[in-house]
Design an enzyme around this catalytic site. Structure first.
Site, PDB file in Angstrom:
ATOM      1  N   ASP A   1       1.104  -1.121   0.126  1.00 28.06           N
ATOM      2  CA  ASP A   1      -0.043  -0.162  -0.352  1.00 28.06           C
ATOM      3  C   ASP A   1       1.033   1.280   0.056  1.00 28.06           C
ATOM      4  O   ASP A   1       1.836   0.885   0.547  1.00 28.06           O
ATOM      5  CB  ASP A   1      -1.090   0.111   1.865  1.00 28.06           C
ATOM      6  CG  ASP A   1      -2.259  -1.050   1.349  1.00 28.06           C
ATOM      7  OD1 ASP A   1      -2.392  -1.388   0.194  1.00 28.06           O
ATOM      8  OD2 ASP A   1      -2.257  -1.502   2.097  1.00 28.06           O
TER       9      ASP A   1
HETATM   10  N1  URA Z   1      -1.158  -5.934   3.820  1.00 31.92           N
HETATM   11  C1  URA Z   1      -1.201  -4.777   4.095  1.00 31.92           C
HETATM   12  O1  URA Z   1      -2.777  -4.705   4.962  1.00 31.92           O
HETATM   13  N2  URA Z   1      -1.309  -3.467   3.256  1.00 31.92           N
HETATM   14  C2  URA Z   1       0.269  -4.027   2.896  1.00 31.92           C
HETATM   15  O2  URA Z   1       0.407  -2.897   2.180  1.00 31.92           O
HETATM   16  C3  URA Z   1       0.307  -5.060   2.453  1.00 31.92           C
HETATM   17  C4  URA Z   1      -0.190  -6.236   3.706  1.00 31.92           C
END
Ligand code: URA
Length: 240
Positions: free
Chosen positions: A104
């Protein structure tokens, strides 16, 4: 045998038309001799190719370990945000670079950037479970009960449309009434998986950082935004 312009383009030295211009400008040498045309065939294993006297050695694929900073997206292109590919210096760029899996925009840590689509496809396939470990700072006091709950399937979807997780493992690093630090290892990559799992346990994620992918650990020498090539040993650890 491969055409000189294809070779240099594959090594990220420009488009074929740009390479034609370099050849015309006598900037390219094959085994010490100025190249006469850009469509000449060369042997990648034995011919020595130089651009502006710099040796351009052949690598079928490149693999970089990047410490992804916050605010950068893992997509290859984005109209709004800087991408992880924008962090790669022009001399290290290759055609077809992408990030193996996604983090993310606000997640930091280990991402592998490569142009090896086949390996990525295999490693990310649902059949092949690569462990990914995340360090997270979360709200509230994480308990041993929470650590037990992630070992069983958790529904991170809704009652109507359940999305069940595969068994995960959690290590509690510290916990207080306000915040806790954990390492959570999951072997799949569902959308926002860690955030959803921790929200489900009533411990919303405050900060998230990926610290390992398979047996590869994030090199703590890399500051956010920095990257380096994977070592041969690291590459061997993930080649399947
Ligand atoms: N899980 C998440 O919630 N976000 C990420 O970026 C990676 C794994």
């Amino acid at each position: 045998m491969v055409r000189l312009d294809k070779y240099l383009a594959d090594m990220g030295k420009g488009s074929r038309s740009e390479i034609k211009k370099y050849v015309k400008a006598k900037r390219v040498k094959i085994n010490g001799e100025i190249a006469k045309s850009s469509d000449i065939k060369i042997a990648p294993d034995s011919d020595e190719i130089r651009l502006d006297e710099c040796l351009i050695s052949y690598e079928e694929h490149v693999y970089y370990m990047l410490n992804k900073p916050e605010g950068v997206v893992s997509a290859t292109e984005d109209n709004l945000h800087k991408t992880v590919i924008d962090l790669i210096k022009s001399e290290d760029k290759r055609r077809g670079l992408f990030s193996m899996g996604r983090l993310d925009i606000d997640t930091t840590g280990l991402l592998i950037i490569t142009d090896d689509g086949e390996l990525s496809h295999r490693l990310l396939s649902p059949k092949y479970h690569v462990d990914k470990c995340y360090y997270a700072i979360v709200e509230g006091k994480v308990s041993e009960e929470d650590a037990i709950r992630v070992k069983e399937p958790l529904n991170i979807g809704s009652d109507k449309e359940p999305i069940m997780t595969l068994p995960a493992s959690m290590d509690i690093i510290s916990s207080s009434d306000e915040i806790s630090e954990i390492n959570l290892t999951i072997c799949e990559g569902k959308f926002h998986q860690v955030k959803k799992m921790m929200a489900k346990l009533n411990h919303p994620v405050i900060k998230l950082k990926r610290v390992s992918f398979g047996a590869i650990k994030l090199d703590e020498e890399l500051k956010p935004g920095e990257y380096r090539k994977l070592t041969n040993e690291e590459l061997e650890m993930i080649k399947v």
